[in-house]
Design an enzyme around this catalytic site. Structure first.
Site, PDB file in Angstrom:
ATOM      1  N   GLU A  10       4.043   1.295   2.192  1.00  0.00           N
ATOM      2  CA  GLU A  10       5.176   1.002   3.060  1.00  0.00           C
ATOM      3  C   GLU A  10       6.508   1.317   2.376  1.00  0.00           C
ATOM      4  O   GLU A  10       6.715   0.954   1.223  1.00  0.00           O
ATOM      5  CB  GLU A  10       5.151  -0.468   3.472  1.00  0.00           C
ATOM      6  CG  GLU A  10       3.919  -0.852   4.259  1.00  0.00           C
ATOM      7  CD  GLU A  10       2.669  -0.953   3.408  1.00  0.00           C
ATOM      8  OE1 GLU A  10       1.611  -0.525   3.880  1.00  0.00           O
ATOM      9  OE2 GLU A  10       2.757  -1.441   2.278  1.00  0.00           O
ATOM     10  N   CYS A  38       0.833  -1.207   0.000  1.00  0.00           N
ATOM     11  CA  CYS A  38       0.000   0.000   0.000  1.00  0.00           C
ATOM     12  C   CYS A  38       0.862   1.249   0.000  1.00  0.00           C
ATOM     13  O   CYS A  38       0.938   1.965  -0.978  1.00  0.00           O
ATOM     14  CB  CYS A  38      -0.930  -0.018   1.202  1.00  0.00           C
ATOM     15  SG  CYS A  38      -2.149  -1.344   1.158  1.00  0.00           S
TER      16      CYS A  38
END
Length: 778
Positions: free
Chosen positions: A431, A429
């Site tokens: 990170e 997502c």
């Protein structure tokens, strides 16, 4: 798309997700025969080799890039050594109305007869639950936090450029040298390191074997084909005999090599967020330019290969959870994420002609997978950003945008080298990680609004009436409420981290990943597994959820003053029954984060600073540290379901805020105000933040709309914002899709760090997206 790739795309879209028992049966049979006969890493490598030797090889008609996760497209394997589905799980997955997985009678029979009896109490999940302390289990059951690794193996892993210059035979030579350098006199871990290195060597042989089996299948199919397809299949066979054993020489070999590595990682274990190729445009550029120069490749041929590559990602449905419910929709998405543009290791602009080509493919193919993002540096040309924004304007929710300069700074703060930081980027997502050099492990979501609920109730879970947290008293002022919130948060962070340390140790000792370790620096050099601290960098993340809800709630408590606090808590306990006037005051008069209002934003900054100091730098069990991340995926819906009403006016059971986005509908001062509020957070101290925004399509019509959005993004990134993503759709369109899902099957929206089909989402999540503020002007 040409005729081939249009057909392959359509076949992928029409393929029905199903569960395959093949992997479960193979791994169960192997463990029955071999458990206890080998060191654990060698056992895992031999199991991987057994899978590569016996799993079904699929080459579809017209494919140019080959290899599937299961025996056919969207046939999903299971991983009983990690998490063993029950028969009830299988029946629910086969019957639930959304994100259904077809399960045939043969699979149920195989599980009842062979798989479940063997893995009961042996699966890693069963071992985790047996060892976790009662206070961890109580907090988990109460919805204080979730745990990623009780369902899937450590993931969020991204490859760097090493495979494009070296084959697996080269890595085996590195393994041989590391083994020869072991010091059995002075190093008490030398024996363990030898076993791990042997496991890595076997894993390389295993993937080479899988490639050879694909070569043989291509040759077999070529015997029954016409001349054109025969030539393609013989070329595929030659490619599969070259890679992954040796370094790729051309564009097709480079793509196929990565894809075999991808297959290896997700066959070995079911890591969260699968695996990602990293800076694909940068990695493929030398092969692309060389092919154009010597006339062995054209732009059209490269595009066709890339489109075939995209279809392979879309064929890979994510393995479903165990312990599922009929109402749980989940997602088919496996979170593979392409990083485009960004920076080169020397700090120069990383965008190139393949960036443009890949954005064209993203726009035209309109597939959920792979996800894509554009890393935007101050050195990224506006033309590249404009091209990305034109794709975003279509309303697919991708690509998302990341601040490449902030991404580098975040990694430097964590102690990484400048070159490694520049070569890194984002996975899953949002990170941040050093590609090909880091094990960055996500441990699960942490429910911030629940902490405030406990703080206002002296540690009692208001939903159940059970004592759960420390007795922090009944706060009478804002400062007392803030102090109690901090005390509850510290207490449950301690509980979560103690459990995480145990889980990480179980993965290190009982579920190593030797093939993934081959691909991750410095596992070979250290003779240590990816799951045991072998990577150059080892960070562990806790994802805090609901900072918008907590901020607005605390800001409301502060604005109401001490005399109103008892009445407020009573209203929350009653879910505002008989207190609608107060609720409307909280909704419309109290300060709200997302409006550039210091009365709310200062509270957000204070909460964030506390969270950062409570999490960042705490040691994990692999020589690394814990980091803070602000990401919900879809957990803000679940966390809302386990929370009573909150002081921002939200009613019990409704979703809390997601990422660092404002509470749904609370940002009323326009998009610039949202970004100014979010920009007050110190993003560089995180491992990633997620910001969702929603625009009407008319706002981005024409080049003027693109220019305005470009300046908005550039302005936010100048404030060191980490990430932003956009839904370009009206609430009216989404409501129409709710009413007529059959007529809107191709409607894609941005959920959190990923896009999904709107009609595959749960009703609660659909409503949450509808209720996000819809910006109609800049």
């Amino acid at each position: 798309m040409n005729e081939r790739t249009a057909r392959l795309r359509q076949e992928s879209l029409e393929a029905v997700p199903s569960l395959s028992p093949e992997r479960a049966q193979l791994v169960t049979a192997f463990y029955r025969e071999h458990l206890g006969k080998h060191a654990v890493p060698v056992m895992r490598a031999l199991a991987f080799q057994h899978l590569c030797r016996h799993k079904t090889v699929w080459i579809g008609d017209g494919e140019l890039i080959v290899g599937e996760r299961g025996p056919r497209p969207k046939a999903v394997p299971t991983f009983p050594e990690l998490t063993c589905h029950s028969v009830e799980d299988l029946r629910i997955l086969d019957s639930r109305p959304m994100t259904r997985y077809r399960v045939d009678a043969a699979m149920v029979e195989a599980y009842e007869r062979d798989v479940i009896p063997y893995w009961r109490d042996r699966s890693l999940r069963d071992q985790i639950w047996a060892l976790l302390p009662p206070e961890w289990l109580e907090a988990y059951d109460a919805g204080v936090f979730t745990e990623f690794m009780e369902q899937r193996a450590p993931g969020h892993t991204v490859l760097d450029g090493k495979i494009y210059t070296r084959g697996l035979r080269d890595f085996q030579e590195d393994i041989r040298r590391s083994d020869a350098a072991l010091d059995f006199e002075r190093d008490p871990e030398a024996g363990d390191k030898r076993a791990e290195l042997e496991a890595m060597r076997i894993s390389c042989d295993a993937l080479i074997l899988l490639a050879e089996r694909h070569a043989q299948e291509a040759e077999r199919q070529a015997l029954a084909c016409g001349p054109a397809r025969r030539e393609e299949l013989l070329r595929i066979a030659a490619v599969c005999r070259r890679v992954p054993a040796q370094a790729p020489r051309d564009f097709q070999e480079a793509l196929q090599y990565y894809w075999f590595c991808h297959q290896g990682v997700i066959t070995e274990l079911n890591g969260w967020d699968a695996f990602s190729p990293g800076h694909l445009d940068q990695h493929l550029l030398p092969f692309y330019r060389a092919g154009l120069k010597d006339a062995t490749l054209t732009r059209e041929a490269a595009r066709e290969l890339l489109e075939c590559f995209f279809v392979k990602f879309n064929n890979h449905t994510a393995p479903p959870k165990v312990g599922v419910t009929a109402a749980e929709s989940g997602t088919y998405t496996d979170f593979a994420n392409l990083n485009l543009a960004g920076l080169l290791p020397d700090g120069s602009d990383g965008s190139n002609e393949l960036t443009e080509l890949l954005l064209e493919i993203v726009e035209e193919m309109h597939l959920l997978q792979p996800s894509s993002n554009v890393q935007v540096s101050r050195k990224t040309p506006d033309a590249v950003l404009r091209r990305a924004l034109r794709v975003i304007r279509n309303g697919y929710g991708f690509p998302s945008l990341f601040n490449a300069d902030a991404v580098v700074e975040e990694q430097l703060r964590q102690g990484k080298s400048l070159e490694d930081a520049r070569e890194g980027g984002c996975s899953g997502c949002v990170e941040v990680g050093a590609f090909g050099k880091e094990a960055y492990i996500l441990t699960g979501y942490f429910n911030l609004p629940k902490m405030l609920e406990l703080a206002l109730h002296d540690g009692v879970d208001a939903r159940t009436g059970k004592p759960l947290g420390p007795r922090t008293g009944t706060p009478a002022t804002f400062e007392e409420a803030m102090a109690a919130f901090e005390a509850q948060t510290r207490h449950f962070l301690d509980i979560k981290i103690r459990g995480n340390q145990l889980i990480e140790r179980l993965y290190a000792t009982r579920m190593p990943a030797p093939f993934l370790s081959v691909l991750t620096d410095d596992c070979i050099k250290r003779g240590q597994d990816y799951n045991a601290g072998g990577a150059r960098y080892n960070n562990t993340f806790i994802q805090a959820v609901g900072i918008g809800t907590v901020t607005d709630s605390l800001a409301a408590i502060k604005a109401l003053g001490p005399s109103a606090l008892p009445e407020l808590v009573a209203a929350l306990d009653a879910d505002f029954a008989g207190s609608e006037v107060l609720r409307q005051r909280l909704l419309h008069k109290a300060p709200k984060y997302g409006n550039d209002d210091p009365a709310a934003d200062d509270v957000m900054v204070r909460v964030f600073r506390f969270l950062f100091h409570a999490v960042d730098g705490r040691p994990n069990g692999k020589g690394g540290a814990y980091r803070l991340e602000m990401l919900p995926t879809t957990c803000h819906v679940y966390f809302g379901q386990v929370c009573q009403a909150s002081a921002d006016g939200r009613k019990a059971g409704k979703p809390v805020s997601e990422g660092i986005s404002p509470v749904q509908g609370a940002d009323r001062s326009g998009p610039t105000a949202v970004l100014r509020s979010a920009g007050k957070m110190d993003h560089v101290k995180t491992g990633g933040t997620l910001l969702n925004m929603k625009f009407t399509p008319g706002l981005l019509a024409g080049e003027d709309g693109i220019d305005r959005l470009l300046h908005l993004v550039r302005g936010y990134f100048k404030m060191d914002g980490h990430h932003v993503q956009f839904n370009v759709v009206t609430a009216a369109t989404l409501k129409e899709a709710q009413a007529d899902p059959g007529g809107h099957r191709d409607l894609i929206v941005r959920v959190a760090g990923y896009s999904d089909y709107f009609c595959d989402l749960s009703r609660e999540l659909q409503n949450e997206i509808i209720h996000r503020t819809e910006h109609q002007e800049f």
